[in-house]
Design a protein around this motif. Structure first.
Motif, PDB file in Angstrom:
ATOM      1  N   VAL A  88      38.003  82.845  56.862  1.00 13.53           N
ATOM      2  CA  VAL A  88      38.745  82.171  55.547  1.00 13.53           C
ATOM      3  C   VAL A  88      39.910  83.103  55.140  1.00 13.53           C
ATOM      4  N   GLU A  89      39.528  84.492  54.799  1.00  9.15           N
ATOM      5  CA  GLU A  89      40.579  85.300  54.310  1.00  9.15           C
ATOM      6  C   GLU A  89      41.713  85.739  55.429  1.00  9.15           C
ATOM      7  N   ALA A  90      41.314  85.417  56.942  1.00 10.35           N
ATOM      8  CA  ALA A  90      42.398  85.516  57.749  1.00 10.35           C
ATOM      9  C   ALA A  90      43.284  84.323  57.893  1.00 10.35           C
ATOM     10  N   LEU A  91      42.581  83.185  57.429  1.00 11.44           N
ATOM     11  CA  LEU A  91      43.368  81.877  57.298  1.00 11.44           C
ATOM     12  C   LEU A  91      44.483  82.071  56.256  1.00 11.44           C
ATOM     13  N   LEU A  92      43.800  82.349  54.875  1.00 11.09           N
ATOM     14  CA  LEU A  92      44.684  82.471  53.852  1.00 11.09           C
ATOM     15  C   LEU A  92      45.817  83.467  53.989  1.00 11.09           C
ATOM     16  N   ALA A  93      45.638  84.584  54.632  1.00 10.31           N
ATOM     17  CA  ALA A  93      46.837  85.564  54.838  1.00 10.31           C
ATOM     18  C   ALA A  93      47.902  84.874  55.533  1.00 10.31           C
ATOM     19  N   ARG A  94      47.672  84.131  56.567  1.00 11.18           N
ATOM     20  CA  ARG A  94      48.619  83.317  57.300  1.00 11.18           C
ATOM     21  C   ARG A  94      49.279  82.468  56.542  1.00 11.18           C
ATOM     22  N   VAL A  95      48.691  81.947  55.728  1.00 10.06           N
ATOM     23  CA  VAL A  95      49.146  80.935  54.875  1.00 10.06           C
ATOM     24  C   VAL A  95      50.172  81.521  53.628  1.00 10.06           C
ATOM     25  N   ALA A  96      49.627  82.676  53.254  1.00 11.46           N
ATOM     26  CA  ALA A  96      50.613  83.130  52.282  1.00 11.46           C
ATOM     27  C   ALA A  96      51.812  83.718  53.101  1.00 11.46           C
ATOM     28  N   GLU A  97      51.982  83.917  54.109  1.00 19.35           N
ATOM     29  CA  GLU A  97      53.254  84.348  54.988  1.00 19.35           C
ATOM     30  C   GLU A  97      54.219  83.190  55.138  1.00 19.35           C
ATOM     31  N   LEU A  98      53.786  81.935  54.928  1.00 23.13           N
ATOM     32  CA  LEU A  98      54.564  80.860  55.406  1.00 23.13           C
ATOM     33  C   LEU A  98      55.630  80.737  54.194  1.00 23.13           C
ATOM     34  N   PRO A  99      56.837  80.189  54.740  1.00 21.82           N
ATOM     35  CA  PRO A  99      58.035  79.905  53.743  1.00 21.82           C
ATOM     36  C   PRO A  99      57.717  79.391  52.675  1.00 21.82           C
ATOM     37  N   ARG A 100      58.175  79.667  51.418  1.00 29.78           N
ATOM     38  CA  ARG A 100      58.211  78.913  50.139  1.00 29.78           C
ATOM     39  C   ARG A 100      56.827  78.924  49.421  1.00 29.78           C
ATOM     40  N   ALA A 125      40.757  76.885  48.373  1.00 33.40           N
ATOM     41  CA  ALA A 125      41.659  77.724  47.892  1.00 33.40           C
ATOM     42  C   ALA A 125      42.993  77.021  47.052  1.00 33.40           C
ATOM     43  N   THR A 126      43.665  77.556  46.430  1.00 31.16           N
ATOM     44  CA  THR A 126      44.736  76.885  45.952  1.00 31.16           C
ATOM     45  C   THR A 126      46.048  77.438  46.447  1.00 31.16           C
ATOM     46  N   VAL A 127      47.042  76.725  46.791  1.00 31.24           N
ATOM     47  CA  VAL A 127      48.397  77.303  47.574  1.00 31.24           C
ATOM     48  C   VAL A 127      49.402  76.689  46.631  1.00 31.24           C
ATOM     49  N   THR A 128      50.163  77.509  46.044  1.00 31.00           N
ATOM     50  CA  THR A 128      51.388  76.993  45.227  1.00 31.00           C
ATOM     51  C   THR A 128      52.668  77.036  45.896  1.00 31.00           C
ATOM     52  N   PHE A 129      53.578  76.233  45.842  1.00 31.69           N
ATOM     53  CA  PHE A 129      54.868  76.472  46.589  1.00 31.69           C
ATOM     54  C   PHE A 129      55.789  76.391  45.485  1.00 31.69           C
ATOM     55  N   ASP A 130      57.131  76.904  46.018  1.00 33.12           N
ATOM     56  CA  ASP A 130      58.120  77.174  44.888  1.00 33.12           C
ATOM     57  C   ASP A 130      58.994  75.993  44.626  1.00 33.12           C
ATOM     58  N   GLY A 151      42.448  77.462  61.441  1.00 31.24           N
ATOM     59  CA  GLY A 151      41.330  78.198  61.036  1.00 31.24           C
ATOM     60  C   GLY A 151      40.109  77.899  61.327  1.00 31.24           C
ATOM     61  N   ALA A 152      39.915  76.419  61.673  1.00 32.06           N
ATOM     62  CA  ALA A 152      38.513  76.129  61.827  1.00 32.06           C
ATOM     63  C   ALA A 152      38.061  76.587  63.191  1.00 32.06           C
ATOM     64  N   GLY A 153      36.714  76.816  63.150  1.00 30.33           N
ATOM     65  CA  GLY A 153      35.918  77.187  64.216  1.00 30.33           C
ATOM     66  C   GLY A 153      34.642  76.965  64.236  1.00 30.33           C
ATOM     67  N   PRO A 154      33.667  77.553  65.322  1.00 31.84           N
ATOM     68  CA  PRO A 154      32.272  76.889  65.420  1.00 31.84           C
ATOM     69  C   PRO A 154      31.592  77.050  63.986  1.00 31.84           C
ATOM     70  N   GLU A 155      32.012  78.119  63.084  1.00 34.15           N
ATOM     71  CA  GLU A 155      30.997  78.155  61.975  1.00 34.15           C
ATOM     72  C   GLU A 155      31.825  77.726  60.509  1.00 34.15           C
ATOM     73  N   LEU A 156      32.931  77.095  60.936  1.00 34.25           N
ATOM     74  CA  LEU A 156      33.978  76.555  59.658  1.00 34.25           C
ATOM     75  C   LEU A 156      34.690  75.281  60.061  1.00 34.25           C
TER      76      LEU A 156
END
Length: 735
Positions: A88-100, A125-130, A151-156
């Motif tokens: 999950v934390e790896a997924l959120l890190a990738r999302v944080a790098e998305l534009p805007r 998790a909450t994601v806010t855009f500009d 981010g989905a996988g066998p356990e998630l």
């Protein structure tokens, strides 16, 4: 109309080439510019709008679109297990790098501790855009959703919910192809000729292709909702094929009566074409009447749909005569051409067979069909009394949609109310207002129907600070209990809690916005309905020079609309037979459906009324006998109107094959309205009522007759055949 039809026939190659070039140029320009559909609206002065304005004055990272990434552990694992947390934390890190993306609040951060369910199997998790969802590009929404899915996988399990995700996952329209195919089959049965069948289809497709391209270009100039494209196809296919059907049918009757090709086409456009022009204008006026609601959400949809109707009407009056001129007598089958020489004008135009017998039976016993038809409509309309307006939530999305999966996961982990929280906002300055806000938070948390509230957040803003309290109801966003809770919070709980303080608390959020939307529309709907009915009454009054005819038309149209909404309530709100059309969950009728449906259905209903009354009025002017006029009008138009209605019903029903709930509502509502209107009202109730009223149908006070302008739709009648009744009837003559 004669001059237009004659020019189009004599310059048929130029007309066809002109349409093809226009279609190609508009399509090319639209493909080069792309589309910029936007599903947004403003409700100035409402409580939810004030809540949004307060947030906009705070830090920019709190006022943009907010999406929720929902994760759920598979099997017996928990979302806090090391492997799941790392993913999950790896997924959120990738999302944080998305534009805007301006902010990501992880469920593992101290401020996100409440974002993990009690059984630790679901978290979000909450994601806010500009910017707002309507301001963000569609490509970003698709990239965001794909990133979450990765981010989905066998356990998630992962999913995302929010307006941006909803727009990115909106299903593509699938009904147009099935609608065209169904219409072509009906036309083939009606005409018995492949070439005749193709003409209405070609006319509708060419005009709608041009309309769709123009609307795509128009999206760069004004806000047009993203479901407008499917609405154009839905309405445009139905009316476009119908308009062409009426003209082609009249032309074929002329050829069967022995006329030459050009004069037959000109007569068809001069008679049925005038009715098409008038009916198309009525549909456009009804749809553009949505501007009277004063809600910007409707403006783009109204303009887009009107463009589609207007172009199909223009194509029927220009492109279709040119195509008929190119085909010549081949618009009839070989067998029909062989019989044409022996056909009589009267037999071709007044009808025979079933419709002649049916109209004769109604003329002899008008009370029976009137009572039966009216009783049937009343029974079908009864569910309308239970109509509840609102907005269906994402739990109504298709099971495979990421928004539906996120909705179900949040419901399992936190309860259904987490899918539609309320946002309490207030400008807070000084300790007194902070103390009052604490009292509000305590009172709201104790209110029945509230599952939980989040601690107040304080954000700096110009001139002070803004407080935000997130409130999670215990019930789903679309439930009536949630709307009732919203009303209690606004009307009693919050005012009492801060009584004596100058604190002003506003309730916002998507659920509150749509509740305010329903309230605004409900308040303006009577004026809107009155304006459309009144304008249509005046137009029919001028054309048919009668007070009774337009009054009857208005009442009949309201009956068909009532029946349509009765069926919508039974299927979508009560859930009766809902699974048959792929509706898996009952919910309210969309708050804007009454306005949209009324405008479209009223215009379509007026189509059939105009085509029927035009022919009846022709016979009334020709014979002066109301009984004969009504009987001949039904006999001459019954088969064509029924075929046209069947085409519309199949086209509208085809759009129920898709996954979009709103389009399903439109498709079912319009199909039912057309069925009731054409089969029950125009074929039974209208002729029965007109037979009962007799000569009173054509009554118009003398003073009003002198004031009104004279506009005619029907074919000019030869002076040797006309009879005196075309003058205005007095009250004594009617008696």
């Amino acid at each position: 109309m004669r001059a237009v039809a004659t020019w189009c026939v004599r310059h048929r190659l130029l007309v066809v080439a002109g349409w093809l070039v226009t279609l190609a140029l508009c399509t090319g320009a639209a493909r080069a510019a792309g589309s910029d559909y936007v599903s947004s609206f403003t409700l100035p002065g409402t409580d939810s709008a004030r809540a949004g304005e307060l947030l906009e004055t705070a830090a920019s990272n709190a006022s943009g679109d907010t999406e929720q990434i929902v994760v759920e552990s598979r099997a017996a694992g928990q979302i806090t297990d090391p492997a799941a947390r790392a993913r999950v934390e790896a997924l959120l890190a990738r999302v944080a790098e998305l534009p805007r993306v301006t902010r990501v609040v992880s469920p593992y951060a101290p401020e996100g501790a409440a974002q993990i369910s009690r059984d630790r199997r679901v978290a979000f998790a909450t994601v806010t855009f500009d910017g707002g969802a309507e301001e963000l590009p569609a490509t970003l929404g698709k990239r965001f959703v794909e990133t979450v899915k990765s981010g989905a996988g066998p356990e998630l399990k992962t999913a995302v919910t929010g307006q941006l995700a909803e727009a990115a996952g909106r299903p593509a329209p699938v009904g147009a192809a099935f609608g065209i195919l169904a219409a072509a089959l009906v036309l083939l049965l009606v005409f018995g000729s492949v070439t005749a069948m193709l003409l209405p289809v070609i006319s509708a497709v060419a005009s709608l292709g041009t309309a769709m391209a123009l609307v795509e270009l128009l999206t760069h100039v004004m806000n047009i909702a993203d479901n407008s494209a499917e609405l154009i196809l839905l309405v445009g296919l139905g009316v476009g094929i119908d308009y062409a059907l009426f003209i082609v049918t009249r032309h074929r009757q002329g050829l069967a009566a022995g006329r030459d090709v050009e004069s037959s086409i000109v007569d068809a456009v001069r008679t049925s074409g005038r009715a098409v022009l008038f009916a198309g204008c009525i549909v456009c006026i009804s749809i553009l009447g949505m501007f009277a609601l004063g809600v910007d959400f409707f403006y783009g949809m109204a303009v887009a749909t009107s463009i589609g109707v207007a172009l199909t009407m223009i194509a029927a009056l220009t492109l279709l005569p040119a195509l008929l001129g190119l085909l010549g007598p081949r618009v009839l089958s070989r067998r029909q051409r062989a019989r044409a020489a022996a056909a009589s004008t009267e037999g071709a135009e007044t009808g025979s067979g079933f419709w002649d017998r049916w109209s004769g039976w109604i003329a002899r016993r008008p009370i029976v069909p009137a009572v039966v038809a009216l009783g049937m409509i009343v029974v079908i309309s009864l569910p309308l009394l239970s109509l509840r307006l609102g907005s269906s939530d994402q739990g109504n999305h298709p099971p495979q949609a990421t928004t539906r999966q996120a909705y179900d996961m949040l419901s399992r982990g936190f309860g259904p109310g987490f899918n539609g929280p309320f946002y309490l906002t207030a400008a807070v300055n000084g300790p007194d207002q902070r103390a009052a806000l604490d009292q509000v938070a305590g009172a709201v948390s104790r209110e029945a129907g509230v599952a939980r509230i989040a601690p107040p957040q304080f954000m700096p803003a110009v001139g002070g600070g803004v407080a935000l309290i997130t409130v999670y109801p215990a019930t789903a966003p679309q439930d009536a209990a949630t709307t009732a809770l919203l009303d209690r919070l606004r009307e009693t709980v919050i005012p009492r809690a801060h009584d004596g303080s100058d604190l002003r608390v506003h309730v916002g959020g998507t659920t509150a916005v749509f509740a305010d939307f329903a309230d605004v529309l409900s308040a303006k709907l009577p004026l809107f309905l009155g304006a459309i009915v009144g304008l249509s009454f005046l137009v029919l009054l001028v054309v048919f020079r009668s007070l009774v005819v337009p009054l009857t038309a208005a009442v009949m149209n309201l009956l068909s609309i009532g029946a349509a909404f009765g069926v919508l309530v039974a299927v979508f709100q009560w859930g009766r037979l809902a699974e048959v059309i792929g509706v898996t969950r009952a919910g309210p009728i969309e708050s804007y459906m009454p306005a949209m449906m009324f405008a479209i259905v009223f215009g379509l209903s007026m189509d059939y009324q105009v085509f029927l009354l035009t022919r009846v009025h022709e016979e009334w002017v020709r014979t002066g006998d109301n009984r004969i006029a009504v009987r001949r009008g039904i006999a001459a138009t019954g088969r064509t109107i029924t075929a046209a209605a069947l085409i519309m019903i199949l086209v509208f029903a085809a759009f129920m094959l898709g996954d979009d709930r709103i389009i399903k509502e439109f498709g079912l509502g319009l199909a039912v309205a057309v069925f009731i209107d054409a089969v029950v009202i125009r074929s039974a109730l209208v002729p029965a009522v007109m037979q009962l009223l007799g000569r009173a149908n054509w009554w118009l006070p003398g003073w009003l007759s002198r004031v009104l302008p004279r506009i005619t739709l029907e074919e000019e009648v030869d002076a040797s055949q006309a009879t005196p009744p075309s003058r205005t009837l007095s009250a004594s003559e009617i008696r």
